[in-house]
Design an enzyme around this catalytic site. Sequence first.
Site, PDB file in Angstrom:
ATOM      1  N   ASP A   1       0.822  -1.218   0.000  1.00 19.53           N
ATOM      2  CA  ASP A   1       0.000   0.000   0.000  1.00 19.53           C
ATOM      3  C   ASP A   1       0.851   1.261   0.000  1.00 19.53           C
ATOM      4  O   ASP A   1       0.707   2.134  -0.861  1.00 19.53           O
ATOM      5  CB  ASP A   1      -0.928   0.029   1.219  1.00 19.53           C
TER       6      ASP A   1
ATOM      7  N   ARG B   1      -0.448   4.353  17.064  1.00 18.46           N
ATOM      8  CA  ARG B   1      -0.721   5.321  16.004  1.00 18.46           C
ATOM      9  C   ARG B   1      -0.502   6.777  16.436  1.00 18.46           C
ATOM     10  O   ARG B   1       0.064   7.564  15.665  1.00 18.46           O
ATOM     11  CB  ARG B   1      -2.141   5.136  15.467  1.00 18.46           C
TER      12      ARG B   1
ATOM     13  N   ASP C   1      -7.567   3.149  12.098  1.00 18.68           N
ATOM     14  CA  ASP C   1      -6.281   3.844  12.052  1.00 18.68           C
ATOM     15  C   ASP C   1      -6.355   5.202  11.368  1.00 18.68           C
ATOM     16  O   ASP C   1      -5.637   6.132  11.744  1.00 18.68           O
ATOM     17  CB  ASP C   1      -5.234   2.970  11.364  1.00 18.68           C
TER      18      ASP C   1
ATOM     19  N   SER D   1      -4.049 -10.174   7.486  1.00 20.40           N
ATOM     20  CA  SER D   1      -3.586  -8.802   7.652  1.00 20.40           C
ATOM     21  C   SER D   1      -3.054  -8.685   9.072  1.00 20.40           C
ATOM     22  O   SER D   1      -3.765  -8.996  10.033  1.00 20.40           O
ATOM     23  CB  SER D   1      -4.747  -7.832   7.433  1.00 20.40           C
TER      24      SER D   1
END
Length: 405
Positions: free
Chosen positions: A18, A99, A128, A179
């Site tokens: 990504d 994060r 996120d 994932s």
Amino acid sequence: MAKAKVSKVVLAYSGGLDTSVIIPWLKENYDGCEVIACCCDIGQGDELDVVHDKALKSGASKVYVEDLTEEFLTDYVWPTLQAGAVYEGKYLLGTSFARPLIAKWLVDVAKKEGADAIAHGATGKGNDQVRFELTVKALAPNLTIIAPWREWDLDSRSAEIEYAKKHDIPVATENKTYSMDRNIWHLSHEGSDLEDPANEPKNSMFLISKAPEDAPDKPEYVKICFEKGKPVAVNGEKLGAVELLTKLNEIGARNGVGIVDICENRLVGMKSRGVYENPGGALLYYAHRELEYLCLDRATYHYKEGLAIRYGELVYDGMWFCQLREALAAFVESTQQTVTGTVTLKLYKGNIISAGSTSPYSLYSQEFVTFEHDDVYDQADATGFINLFGLPLKVRALMQEKNEK
């Protein structure tokens, strides 16, 4: 919607498909803007070995790789541990509190480089995106935020791979089964067969922990020492934050503890099934709670239990830098001044079992609680206490009797 005019973008870069694709996509769609790739090391292992060169080959003008593992533990994990914050009773917030730290560092780099935008690779379905963007809004409200997943037409992995090939971007083309998000605190698994909550997780999925049935047949004991609610030693050995958690991860993993399976409520409204490997974290949360049982009075402990739920929600929702979390953190810190001592845990095939706790600030008094003779507690005092404590019940019952006649 018209795209913002930006000349320099700081990208949260992981080295995966990504974010590798995002680099040329930004340059194509934002007037050839300069892209600075930033990769944050918070203990994800050897995944970062190749990211620097990979980012440059993908079109980044500059690459930052920074080890923030110590800051991650001391400034984000330990305060959450002290709060006893858990999301929906199971999730120890491994991705959630990572994060804000990453986004804070992105803001620092953006200010240093004179960038006018920050970009991330979070999808429009997950939590996120909220965590990254709320942090940027709290720390640098004038920076533009770019979320390619909410803009581009690359709607599948195969489309991204084709785009990567077209732009000569070096990416791995094998498709991972799950994932995953990894840092020193945890490893998460989502997708594939886990998307059906009826499916039991496969033991082959675990990359950190042994499956409980494969753990040793003999129990293992571990002693964890805390000072003011923060872990400082394991089995009598004083350790820094990174070394301490690394050691506890090893101990917990070989005993199969800390595996969590939860169908959680995402902030964006849908339920998501995830399996987490959190061996060291599970030991720390259990031990910290055991020590608070000894060191906090009833009213403080019960009140803190309620606040821990709200604290966990704030962390999960990406509100790390909000005023309420900061206020709750101040309350938590005040409660931890006497949470000092040692907790012994017995580990056996996925189970954590209490095996004794000691503290110089223990509120437990054998002299008061003993079933043997004592000279400090007059049991007759309980009569008056119960009469007064139960008076509202008695008055209400008398009223009901009177009105039933």
